[in-house]
Write a protein that holds these residues in place. Structure first.
Motif, PDB file in Angstrom:
ATOM      1  N   ILE A  78       0.871  -1.045  -0.065  1.00  0.00           N
ATOM      2  CA  ILE A  78      -0.156  -0.064   0.021  1.00  0.00           C
ATOM      3  C   ILE A  78       0.763   1.342  -0.082  1.00  0.00           C
ATOM      4  CG2 ILE A  78      -1.837   1.452   1.461  1.00  0.00           C
ATOM      5  CD1 ILE A  78      -2.973  -1.323   2.295  1.00  0.00           C
ATOM      6  N   GLY A  79       0.581   2.473  -0.963  1.00  0.00           N
ATOM      7  CA  GLY A  79       1.329   3.320  -0.945  1.00  0.00           C
ATOM      8  C   GLY A  79       0.863   4.328  -1.939  1.00  0.00           C
ATOM      9  N   ARG A  80       1.709   5.257  -2.495  1.00  0.00           N
ATOM     10  CA  ARG A  80       1.098   6.158  -3.571  1.00  0.00           C
ATOM     11  C   ARG A  80       1.946   5.961  -4.764  1.00  0.00           C
ATOM     12  NH1 ARG A  80      -2.380  10.220  -1.736  1.00  0.00           N
ATOM     13  NH2 ARG A  80      -2.526  10.388   0.707  1.00  0.00           N
ATOM     14  N   SER A  81       1.300   5.886  -5.922  1.00  0.00           N
ATOM     15  CA  SER A  81       2.073   6.204  -7.219  1.00  0.00           C
ATOM     16  C   SER A  81       2.760   7.362  -7.170  1.00  0.00           C
ATOM     17  CB  SER A  81       1.006   5.810  -8.245  1.00  0.00           C
ATOM     18  OG  SER A  81       0.155   6.473  -8.333  1.00  0.00           O
ATOM     19  N   PRO A  82       3.886   7.568  -8.121  1.00  0.00           N
ATOM     20  CA  PRO A  82       4.552   8.890  -8.326  1.00  0.00           C
ATOM     21  C   PRO A  82       3.497   9.866  -8.705  1.00  0.00           C
ATOM     22  CG  PRO A  82       5.544   7.112  -9.804  1.00  0.00           C
ATOM     23  CD  PRO A  82       4.127   6.470  -9.243  1.00  0.00           C
ATOM     24  N   ASP A  83       2.500   9.840  -9.248  1.00  0.00           N
ATOM     25  CA  ASP A  83       1.620  10.941  -9.259  1.00  0.00           C
ATOM     26  C   ASP A  83       0.792  11.152  -7.961  1.00  0.00           C
ATOM     27  OD1 ASP A  83      -0.006   8.722  -9.721  1.00  0.00           O
ATOM     28  OD2 ASP A  83      -0.662   9.377 -11.719  1.00  0.00           O
ATOM     29  N   SER A  84       1.048  10.364  -6.856  1.00  0.00           N
ATOM     30  CA  SER A  84       0.376  10.697  -5.603  1.00  0.00           C
ATOM     31  C   SER A  84      -1.057   9.885  -5.302  1.00  0.00           C
ATOM     32  CB  SER A  84       0.365  12.281  -5.527  1.00  0.00           C
ATOM     33  OG  SER A  84       0.039  12.246  -3.996  1.00  0.00           O
ATOM     34  N   ARG A  85      -1.274   9.199  -6.413  1.00  0.00           N
ATOM     35  CA  ARG A  85      -2.437   8.576  -6.083  1.00  0.00           C
ATOM     36  C   ARG A  85      -2.275   7.185  -5.235  1.00  0.00           C
ATOM     37  NH1 ARG A  85      -3.750   7.724 -12.304  1.00  0.00           N
ATOM     38  NH2 ARG A  85      -5.690   6.659 -11.743  1.00  0.00           N
ATOM     39  N   ARG A  86      -3.185   6.932  -4.316  1.00  0.00           N
ATOM     40  CA  ARG A  86      -3.071   5.885  -3.248  1.00  0.00           C
ATOM     41  C   ARG A  86      -2.996   4.498  -4.304  1.00  0.00           C
ATOM     42  NH1 ARG A  86      -3.690   7.012   1.871  1.00  0.00           N
ATOM     43  NH2 ARG A  86      -4.747   9.133   2.251  1.00  0.00           N
ATOM     44  N   GLU A  87      -2.326   3.837  -4.306  1.00  0.00           N
ATOM     45  CA  GLU A  87      -2.301   2.492  -4.926  1.00  0.00           C
ATOM     46  C   GLU A  87      -2.114   1.104  -3.867  1.00  0.00           C
ATOM     47  OE1 GLU A  87       0.368   2.537  -8.058  1.00  0.00           O
ATOM     48  OE2 GLU A  87      -0.827   0.777  -9.012  1.00  0.00           O
ATOM     49  N   TRP A  88      -2.536   0.233  -4.088  1.00  0.00           N
ATOM     50  CA  TRP A  88      -2.994  -1.303  -3.391  1.00  0.00           C
ATOM     51  C   TRP A  88      -2.740  -2.270  -4.287  1.00  0.00           C
ATOM     52  CZ3 TRP A  88      -8.205  -2.848  -0.835  1.00  0.00           C
ATOM     53  CH2 TRP A  88      -7.992  -3.871   0.034  1.00  0.00           C
ATOM     54  N   LEU A  89      -1.612  -2.909  -3.882  1.00  0.00           N
ATOM     55  CA  LEU A  89      -1.044  -3.925  -4.811  1.00  0.00           C
ATOM     56  C   LEU A  89      -1.401  -5.249  -4.033  1.00  0.00           C
ATOM     57  CD1 LEU A  89       0.308  -5.461  -7.250  1.00  0.00           C
ATOM     58  CD2 LEU A  89       2.315  -5.258  -5.785  1.00  0.00           C
ATOM     59  N   ARG A  90      -2.008  -6.409  -4.511  1.00  0.00           N
ATOM     60  CA  ARG A  90      -2.283  -7.666  -3.982  1.00  0.00           C
ATOM     61  C   ARG A  90      -1.879  -8.809  -4.744  1.00  0.00           C
ATOM     62  NH1 ARG A  90      -8.283  -6.610  -1.964  1.00  0.00           N
ATOM     63  NH2 ARG A  90      -8.133  -5.140  -3.857  1.00  0.00           N
ATOM     64  N   GLY A  91      -1.205  -9.660  -4.216  1.00  0.00           N
ATOM     65  CA  GLY A  91      -0.697 -10.816  -5.137  1.00  0.00           C
ATOM     66  C   GLY A  91      -0.568 -12.131  -4.384  1.00  0.00           C
TER      67      GLY A  91
END
Lengths: 542, 357
Positions: A146-159
């Motif tokens: 869980i973090g932010r992409s370079p353009d500052s949008r929240r991003e949530w990766l699951r795998g």
């Protein structure tokens, strides 16, 4: 030594008469499996924290020397809109090149280079089994970022990943092989919420929780001073906080000035106009005597509370959630208190059908601002371990019905039969056996009929152990104990039907309160669930 | 239960608790650091019914959540959240940044026959999404009691039919009420009264650290690539001597089109370049930018910021949109607004109508 998780499972098995017995696995074998798994799980948590913090030098500790390890997945392309509020990205996993720990570490650096920020990383062992004579542990691992992409949008990766672990010289289980599958992420296309407790003046800090001393704290919303702004009453370790909404985006904690005393064992505040004079009075549920505070706004013209507890029957030893409605239809709001018990001093007499909780209370309003406990007469002095409840007139007969969420057992649905409540949970299909923590009514299909949301614990370790004991076909009771929240759709004339599966899964961890609200005002009620039991200084979980 | 079994169980329980306390002392967790969850309802016929947005929501705190209040603390027409935790930071307040961009209706009930609170009343609001039902609950969830004024989202609908089932069982059809307002309904009294609630706003950390520039600064100059082609200078786009509204937006931004649709309407009947859109997008990928402008009917001048310009605007601060800058006739920034809500419209109109002394 038997580990605590395995022990919990054994307690459960010993306590539940209705389970098929004996358990199809030797307790010592279960313990061996879980000891290895917990050791690996905690190594993966250390790995998670190091990954989150960019402590690349610590990453190697999760692996055995010479381990064969894939790189972490990297963003590969857009998949378009997953939801109006989030896009989906695909992250490619696996390795074309055979790699070692160095490859993994290099890809961890890539994560930190390619993400704007990394707030959280978790690797969790979802299932595992000892193989090759107990020398190796095969593990199915779920991970998230869980973090932010370079353009500052929240991003949530699951795998997902497949792991093979073995014990090192110290007997700690570490990864020997790790195969990362492809994964996908959600990336928000708006900043949905911002946390503003500190600038708004409602921040509060408590010391770390102690098992034997801790109290759960609740809150209530209402316009106490009738100025058009919603205020907050929140219980705490001393005097309850009264956060008065100043209308300029800030709150001022005025508890001390309003006549409230210290109530360190208070749990739930409840705001109700028990004397129908037009202002909100305050009831405090507590692990100890409950408290009644009458609001003096009417007639005195200024918000102030006067403790009127001595006028009512307030002998309740224990109170958790408190809810209100006019149970006896006399025009005055009554109060129901979920009593649970003193967990840690008293243990449930049965882990799946406990009935040694303290009796719940029904404070009937006498109409003169005083209350008397009539729970016995009404048949709701229930001794299940009740954490919470909710009132609604489900059969539309003009009398409020009552749903109760009970820990260690079956929930109750009490229909109001005039002067007495009758439990019809079984007939109406809402026993919802499990660790009931909270309940709320809302509408899941916009058909004009109230539906039901119940919070229950879901547990990775619990599911793992149940699978170990019973494979893919565990007894429904046990499976339910670790499955998570439930959603029931009301079918008028036919009770409720279970829509949990249709929901897509509401396993919210160790879930507590919450319920229905429509955060984006699109006309469909969303769900929010506060979760988590006790976080210690270390993320290592028992 | 066999006696031996009971013995094992009892020993197990106290060993379990001792061990838990001991482990806590050592700093271990017990189902700790779990995220609070937000599940978004995807609409009637969607399968599955919900999508888990927790990790991108900003309301997924990991501090052992217990209760939550759904309440509109700034009366702006959406639900904010107050969350209680077990320990450490026990009170959290979340500002809802997006709910105001859709229509809503709020119902404030006063009971007569079963107590003034009217706890247990069911309110049904019918709109194009169907008939939503909410109960006015005197407490629900866990240790929690929400905002007693019931808030309903209406999406794009500007009115809704409202019906109350009072706790006594009596049903009152109130009829069709206008959206974006609070209606007070009293049991046994006909109709609904428009309630004029004070309006405000919660602190906006996004706006506070919004830009590398602040109110009073001159908007940095620069050359921009036009969405339709060519390039243009800021001084040509925003000629001195008149007021301008500059809308910073991006093609990936979900709320932006709602503001842009409004700005497109506002632009008609205004002077040249009264409204200018600056998109924060990849200048080499303009198809999406053009498409979004087209969808929103935005025919005011639109340009794409260069990477250097984005860096000058935002500095090291994260890029957040929409941001709307009100630029005075002397080229200085008079106001900075973040997010979009319909109630902002009047402010923008007044700004353009007034003149600088």
């Amino acid at each position: 030594m038997i580990g605590p998780v395995a022990l919990s499972a054994l307690c459960l098995l010993a306590a539940v008469d209705t389970l098929p017995s004996p358990a199809p696995i030797d307790p010592r074998e279960l313990d061996r499996q879980e000891q290895a798994t917990e050791s690996l799980a905690n190594a993966l948590l250390d790995l998670s924290v190091a990954l989150r913090d960019g402590e690349f030098g610590l990453l190697g500790r999760a692996f055995l020397p010479g381990a064969s390890v894939d790189r972490l997945p990297l963003p590969e392309g857009e998949l378009g809109e997953a939801d109006p509020w989030a896009d989906r990205r695909i992250w490619a996993g696996g390795s074309e090149e055979a790699g070692g720990v160095e490859l993994f570490i290099r890809s961890a650096r890539d994560w930190h280079r390619d993400m704007g920020a990394i707030d959280d990383v978790r690797f969790k062992v979802k299932s595992s089994s000892l193989i090759e004579g107990g020398t190796k542990l095969k593990a199915r691992i779920h991970y998230s970022l869980i973090g932010r992409s370079p353009d500052s949008r929240r991003e949530w990766l699951r795998g997902w990943a497949d792991g093979l672990a073995a014990a090192n010289a110290e007997g700690d289980w570490r990864i020997d092989e790790l195969r990362m599958e492809s994964a996908s992420s959600l990336r928000a296309n708006a900043e949905l919420f911002s946390e503003i407790g500190a600038p708004a003046g409602v921040a509060d800090d408590l010391p770390p929780f102690r098992w034997t001393e801790g109290v759960e704290h609740g809150a209530a919303a209402g316009d106490l001073d009738r100025n058009g702004w919603i205020d907050i009453v929140a219980t705490g370790p001393g005097r309850p906080h009264v956060y008065l909404n100043q209308g300029d985006g800030t709150f001022a904690d005025k508890g001390a000035l309003l006549g409230l005393q210290d109530h360190p064992r208070a749990t739930a505040p409840l705001l109700l106009d028990w004397d129908n004079d037009g202002d909100l009075d305050l009831f405090l549920s507590a692990l100890g005597p409950v408290q009644f505070y009458e609001n003096r706004l009417v007639p005195e013209g200024a918000l102030a509370f006067r403790n009127t507890s001595d006028r009512s029957d307030t002998a309740a030893p224990i109170g958790y959630s408190a809810i209100s409605t006019d149970v006896d239809r006399d025009g005055y709001a009554d109060i129901y208190v979920a009593s649970y018990n003193r967990y840690a001093r008293v243990f449930p007499d049965d882990w799946a059908r406990a009935e040694n909780g303290t009796p719940n209370l029904l404070f009937v309003n006498r109409g003169d601002g005083t209350f008397a406990d009539r729970s016995r007469e009404w048949g709701v002095d229930d001794r299940r371990w009740t954490y919470a409840g909710a009132f609604a007139d489900l059969n539309e007969d003009g009398a409020p019905d009552l749903y109760l969420a009970n820990d260690f057992g079956e929930n109750a649905l009490f229909l109001n039969r005039g002067k007495r409540y009758e439990d019809v949970a079984a007939d109406w299909g809402v026993i919802d056996r499990g660790s009931g923590m909270g309940a709320a009514f809302g509408d899941i299909d916009n058909d004009g009929v109230l539906d039901l949301h119940v919070t229950n614990m879901s547990s990775t370790a619990g599911k793992r152990i149940i699978a170990r004991l019973y494979g893919s076909a565990p007894p429904p009771l046990l499976e339910k104990l670790a499955a998570g929240n439930s959603l029931y759709r009301r079918v008028p004339g036919a009770g409720f039907e279970n829509w949990t599966k249709r929901s897509g899964g509401l396993a919210a961890g160790w879930a507590w309160g919450g319920g229905f609200f429509d955060f984006d005002n699109d006309g469909w009620q969303d769900l929010y669930t506060p979760a988590g039991f006790v976080s210690g200084a270390s993320m290592h979980d028992t | 239960m066999l006696a031996a079994q009971a013995g094992v169980e009892k020993a197990g329980r106290s060993a379990l608790l001792n061990e838990q306390e001991e482990l806590m002392g050592l700093g271990f967790s017990f189902s700790g650091y779990e995220r609070n969850r937000l599940y978004r309802h995807r609409g009637r016929d969607s399968s599955p019914l919900y999508i888990d947005l927790s990790g991108v929501s900003g309301v997924d705190d990991i501090g052992d959540g217990r209760g939550v209040l759904f309440a509109d603390f700034d009366n702006d027409g959406d639900s904010d959240l107050f969350v209680t935790n077990l320990q450490r930071r026990t009170h959290l307040l979340y500002r809802n940044n997006v709910g105001q961009s859709a229509h809503w209706i709020r119902i404030d009930l006063e009971g007569r026959r079963r107590g003034r609170d009217a706890f247990g009343a069911a309110v049904r609001v019918s709109s194009s999404a169907g008939t939503q039902t909410r109960v006015l609950a005197g407490g629900s969830g866990f240790l929690s009691q929400h905002d007693p004024r019931l808030l309903f989202g209406l999406g794009v609908d500007e009115e809704a039919r409202v019906e109350i089932t009072w706790p006594s069982g009596s049903v009152a059809s109130v009829g069709v009420l206008k959206a974006d307002r609070t209606w007070r309904i009293v049991e046994d009294e006909p109709g609904a009264e428009l309630l004029d609630l004070p309006a405000g706003t919660l602190p906006d950390p996004v706006a506070d650290r919004l830009l590398a520039i602040k109110v009073g600064d001159r908007l940095p100059g620069g050359r921009f690539r036009g969405v339709a082609g060519g390039s243009t200078d800021l001084s040509e786009l925003l000629p001195a001597g008149s007021r301008h509204i500059v809308n910073l937006w991006a093609s990936w931004c979900r709320i932006c089109p709602r503001e842009m649709r409004y700005l497109a309407t506002l632009a008609r009947g205004q002077g040249r370049n009264a409204i200018v859109g600056i998109s924060i997008d990849d200048p080499n990928d303009l198809d999406k930018v053009r498409w979004r402008l087209h969808e929103a009917g935005a025919d005011y001048p639109a340009v794409v910021a260069s990477e250097e310009y984005i860096a000058r605007l935002f500095g090291s601060v994260a890029v957040r949109v929409p941001i709307t800058l009100l630029v005075a006739a002397d080229g200085t920034i008079a106001e900075i607004h973040s997010g979009w809500r319909p109630s902002k419209a009047a402010r923008l109109e007044r700004f353009l109508q007034a003149s600088d002394r």
